[in-house]
Design an enzyme around this catalytic site. Structure first.
Site, short mmCIF file in Angstrom:
data_model
loop_
_atom_site.label_atom_id
_atom_site.label_comp_id
_atom_site.label_asym_id
_atom_site.label_seq_id
_atom_site.Cartn_x
_atom_site.Cartn_y
_atom_site.Cartn_z
N ASP A 1 -6.57 -3.59 4.46
CA ASP A 1 -7.40 -2.64 5.21
C ASP A 1 -8.83 -3.14 5.40
OD1 ASP A 1 -5.23 -0.99 5.41
OD2 ASP A 1 -5.85 0.38 3.82
N SER B 1 3.86 0.11 -6.39
CA SER B 1 2.84 0.95 -7.01
C SER B 1 1.46 0.29 -6.97
CB SER B 1 3.28 1.29 -8.43
OG SER B 1 2.54 2.36 -8.95
N LYS C 1 6.59 2.72 -3.08
CA LYS C 1 6.37 3.86 -3.99
C LYS C 1 4.89 4.21 -3.99
CE LYS C 1 6.99 5.64 -8.67
NZ LYS C 1 5.60 6.13 -8.81
#
Length: 705
Positions: A477, A466, A491
Site C-alpha cells: 500500500d 495473518s 485470514k
C-alpha cells in the site's frame, strides 16, 4: 418452541423396521444436561458478541444440519438419500432445540450414523470373500462431495463395491498377492469398524457444536471440557509434540500451520495442507490408521514425552487422488526460539555486466519472547529486533537491495508485524481493526525513521497468513516494495476465547470454551486481507492447492469488504514500472529451462489434484502408471532430478502398510524449485531497481525520514 415429536416418531419407526439395531451394535448415545446448557449459553455469546451477526433461526438451523451431516459423512459413503430426507424434515428445528436445551435431533442422527457405519463396513468385509474382475471398464469417484447421495440400497452397495475394489487394486499394483490383500484390508476395515463403538456423548456434542460454530464462520470453534483442558485452544502441539496447528477437514487431520522452530517445520518433511493418515509410536510401533478419527484423538496420539519418536504417515497436499503416502519420523520437542529466528543470506545477481548483491532475510514467524519482555530484559528477542540487526549487517556488507521471505510464515505477534513494517516505512499507520460494534481503530508504527530505505521485495505464498499478510499489505500500500509469489492465505480476522464455565460461575469445568471471531483487519488503503489475501505484484508458480487451501476454500468465510482509507502518504511509485518488470520477468523465464520445468511440474500436480475419479481397470491403471514413470525417467536422464510429483506416484500402499522411506530425488527437486523461485525473485527486484533508478524514482528515495 416447536415440537420434536414428529422427528422422534420417524426414528422410532426406523428402529422397529429393517433398520433395527442388531445385537453387537454400538451403544445408543444420549445428550447430557450440561451439554444442552452449554449449547444454549454458547448461542447467547455468539449472537451478542460475534463479529458476524447471525441470528439463530431457521436459516442457520438448516446450515447447521447440513454441516453436521457433512462432518459425519463428507464423502457420502454411509447415509442414503432416504436418511437425508428424514433429517431434512426437521431442518428448521435445531435452533429450537438449542434454545430449549433439547439436543435429541443431533444425537438421533449420530446414532443412525453409527448404525450405518457398522452396516457398510460389515458389507465391505463380506466383499473381501469374493474376487474382483479388473478387466471391466469402470471408474471409482474418489472425490464425492458434489456427488448425489445413494438413492437405493443397491446403489450404496455398488459404491462400496467400487471402494473395496479400488483398495484391492492399489495393493495389487504394489505387488501383493490375494491372500495378503485380504488380510490387510480385513484388518483395515476392522480397525475402522472398532471406532464406531468408541464414541462417547462428548464426542457427539463436540461434532455438533462445531457444526454450529463453523456455520457462522470458519474460525469460530467450540471446545468441550475435555478438549479445552487436554490441549490449548489453537491445537498447537508446542510443548510435547511436533509443532503444528491441526484442523479437521472432511475426514482428514490436516496441517493448518507449522510452528517455526518446531520439529515439523525444522524437518522440512511436512507442509501446510498435508494430511495425516496414520500415527505410530517409536521407531517400531504399529501404524494406526487415523482417517476419520476425531481430531482430539489424533492429537493425543501425536503428543507424548519429550525426545520420543512419533512416526506419521502423510498424504501430501500436492498428491492427486491416487497419490502416494509417505512416512516421516519426528522427535517430539519443545519449540526452540533460537531456531525460529530470522536468518540472512546474500545472493549475487548478474544483470548484464553488473553484479548486484541482494540480501535475503527469511522470517519463519513473527515471534516475541513475551516472558523475557515481561521480566524487563532489555535484550529480549523479537522478530523486529532481529530483523533490524540483520539489516544493519546487510548494510555493512553493502547489499543493493533486500528481500523479506515470508513464505509459509503463518503469522504470530501482531505488534511485531507493526514494528517490522516500521523498519521500512518509518512512522505511520500499518493496519485498521474493526470490532463487532463497527468501531475502527488505526494501529501504526512509532518508528522515528526507517532502518532500510533501499529497494525492497517481499516473497509470499499461500502459507503466508495473518501477520505476514498485514506486513506485505502495508509494504504494498505504501508502494515501498514489490510483492512476489502466490496469493496469500486470506485470514484477516481476530479471535478471542471465552471460558463458558467462568461466565456461568461454575466451580468445575462443565461447559467448555468458545473461540469466536470478534474483529477484522483492514489495510490502510481501506481494503482487507480477509478472503482474497494479498495479491502479489508479480506472480510465480507455486505448489499450493489454491482451491482447497486458504480462506477462500471455506464456503462461509467472511466476505471481502472495504472501509475508509487511512491517512497515509505513498512512499514509492512501484506500480509505474510493474508492466516493464512483468515483461522482463516473462522474457527471462521463457528462456529458463529449469523454470519452465517448474511450471510444468506444478501444472501436473494441479491436474492430479483435480482428478475426481480413477479407473478400476487394471490395464488402464498400469498404463497411467507407466506414463508417469516415463516422465520421471526422462527428467532424471536429462538432469538427474526427478519431477516434483515423483514422490506422489501410486505404489498401492496406505497408512498402515508404510515403511520408512525418503524420496531423495524429489526432495532435491523441491529444494531446487524453491531456490529457483528465490533466485527469480531476486532478478525481479533487480529489474525493478534498475527501472526505478532510470526514472529517478526509487522506493528508498521516496521514504519520508
Amino acid at each position: 418452541m416447536r415440537t420434536k415429536i414428529g422427528f422422534l416418531l420417524v426414528f422410532m419407526g426406523l428402529a422397529t423396521s429393517a433398520f433395527a439395531l442388531k445385537s453387537g451394535a454400538p451403544p445408543v448415545l444420549k445428550p447430557l444436561t450440561e451439554q444442552a446448557q452449554a449449547a444454549h449459553l454458547s448461542a447467547q455469546f455468539l449472537i451478542q458478541y460475534h463479529y458476524k451477526t447471525v441470528p439463530l433461526g431457521d436459516e442457520l438451523s438448516e446450515a447447521i444440519l447440513n454441516r453436521y451431516i457433512k462432518s459425519l459423512d463428507s464423502e457420502k459413503f454411509f447415509f442414503s438419500q432416504a436418511d437425508i430426507d428424514v433429517f431434512n424434515a426437521d431442518k428448521d428445528k435445531l435452533d429450537d432445540g438449542i434454545y430449549g436445551e433439547d439436543l435429541s435431533i443431533p444425537f438421533t442422527i449420530f446414532n443412525l450414523y453409527e448404525q450405518r457405519v457398522v452396516e457398510r463396513l460389515n458389507y465391505a468385509r463380506d466383499l473381501l470373500k469374493q474376487n474382483f474382475d479388473f478387466s471391466v471398464k469402470e471408474d471409482f469417484p474418489v472425490i464425492r462431495d458434489d456427488e448425489p447421495w445413494p438413492k437405493t440400497e443397491a446403489e450404496s452397495r455398488d459404491l462400496w463395491r467400487k471402494r473395496v475394489k479400488n483398495d484391492w487394486l492399489r495393493l495389487k499394483l504394489a505387488g501383493n498377492d490375494d491372500a495378503t490383500i485380504r488380510t490387510t484390508l480385513e484388518k483395515r476395515y476392522a480397525n475402522s469398524l472398532s471406532r464406531a463403538y468408541k464414541y462417547k456423548s462428548e464426542d457427539v456434542f463436540q461434532i455438533f457444536m462445531n457444526a454450529y460454530t463453523n456455520s457462522i464462520e470458519p474460525h469460530t470453534d467450540y471446545f468441550g471440557p475435555t478438549a479445552a483442558s487436554d490441549f490449548d485452544i489453537s491445537m498447537r502441539l508446542s510443548l510435547v509434540g511436533i509443532g503444528a496447528v491441526l484442523q479437521e477437514r472432511e475426514e482428514y487431520t490436516t496441517i493448518r500451520e507449522l510452528v517455526a522452530g518446531g520439529p515439523a517445520q525444522l524437518s522440512g518433511q511436512l507442509g501446510v495442507g498435508d494430511r495425516i493418515v496414520g500415527v505410530a509410536q517409536g521407531k517400531d510401533g504399529e501404524m494406526v490408521d487415523v482417517v476419520g478419527t476425531p481430531l482430539p484423538d489424533v492429537v493425543k496420539l501425536i503428543r507424548g514425552t519429550k525426545d520420543t519418536v512419533v512416526r506419521l504417515s502423510i498424504f501430501p497436499s500436492d498428491a492427486g487422488p491416487d497419490g502416494k503416502h509417505r512416512e516421516i519420523s519426528l522427535v517430539r520437542n519443545t519449540i526452540n526460539l533460537e531456531k525460529q529466528a530470522a536468518k540472512k543470506t546474500i545472493l549475487q545477481v548478474k544483470n548484464g555486466d553488473v553484479t548486484n548483491k541482494v540480501g535475503v532475510i527469511t522470517l519463519p514467524t513473527f515471534y516475541e519472547d513475551f516472558d523475557a519482555r515481561r521480566k524487563g530484559d532489555k535484550n529480549y528477542r523479537s522478530a523486529s529486533r532481529d530483523v533490524s540487526k540483520l539489516l544493519a549487517e546487510l548494510k555493512k556488507e553493502q547489499v543493493d537491495s533486500v528481500i523479506i521471505d515470508l513464505r509459509n510464515n503463518g503469522g504470530g505477534s501482531l505488534p511485531q508485524a507493526i514494528e517490522m513494517t516500521g523498519l521500512f516505512v518509518g512512522k505511520g499507520p500499518v493496519l485498521q481493526q474493526r470490532n463487532h460494534d463497527g468501531q475502527i481503530k488505526v494501529n501504526g508504527s512509532d518508528a522515528r525513521s526507517a532502518a532500510w530505505t533501499g529497494p525492497l521485495g517481499v516473497m509470499i505464498n499461500r502459507g503466508s497468513a495473518s501477520a505476514s499478510e498485514i506486513f506485505a499489505a502495508a509494504i504494498q500500500d505504501y508502494g515501498r516494495g514489490i510483492v512476489i509469489g502466490e496469493p496469500s492465505f486470506g485470514k484477516g480476522t481476530v479471535q478471542t476465547v471465552v471460558n463458558l464455565d467462568e461466565e456461568a460461575n461454575n466451580s468445575k469445568p462443565e461447559f467448555g470454551e468458545l473461540k469466536m471471531t470478534v474483529a477484522q483487519f483492514f489495510r490502510i488503503n481501506g481494503g482487507t486481507t480477509q478472503l482474497k489475501g494479498v495479491t502479489p505484484d508479480i506472480s510465480l508458480p507455486g505448489f499450493s492447492d489454491l482451491e482447497n487451501m486458504g480462506e477462500a476454500s471455506y464456503d462461509n468465510a467472511l466476505p471481502w469488504m472495504q472501509v475508509k482509507k487511512a491517512d497515509y502518504k505513498q512512499l514509492g511509485n512501484i506500480k509505474d514500472v510493474l508492466p516493464e518488470v512483468q515483461s522482463l520477468h516473462d522474457i527471462r523465464v521463457a528462456k529458463d529451462k529449469d523454470f519452465q520445468r517448474l511450471v510444468e511440474d506444478t501444472a501436473e500436480l494441479d491436474r492430479r489434484r483435480k482428478q475426481k475419479a480413477i479407473s478400476l481397470n487394471e490395464a488402464d491403471r498400469r498404463n497411467e502408471r507407466e506414463q508417469q514413470l516415463s516422465r520421471i525417467k526422462a527428467r532424471e536422464k536429462a538432469d538427474g532430478v526427478a519431477p516434483l510429483d515423483a514422490a506422489f506416484q501410486e505404489d498401492g500402499l496406505q497408512a498402515n502398510e508404510r515403511s520408512l522411506s525418503a524420496d531423495i530425488a524429489s526432495e532435491k527437486a523441491l529444494k531446487n524449485a524453491k531456490d529457483a523461485l528465490l533466485e527469480e525473485s531476486a532478478h525481479i527486484l533487480v529489474d525493478m531497481t534498475g527501472l526505478m533508478n532510470s526514472s529517478s524514482s526509487t522506493a528508498g528515495k521516496a521514504v519520508q525520514q
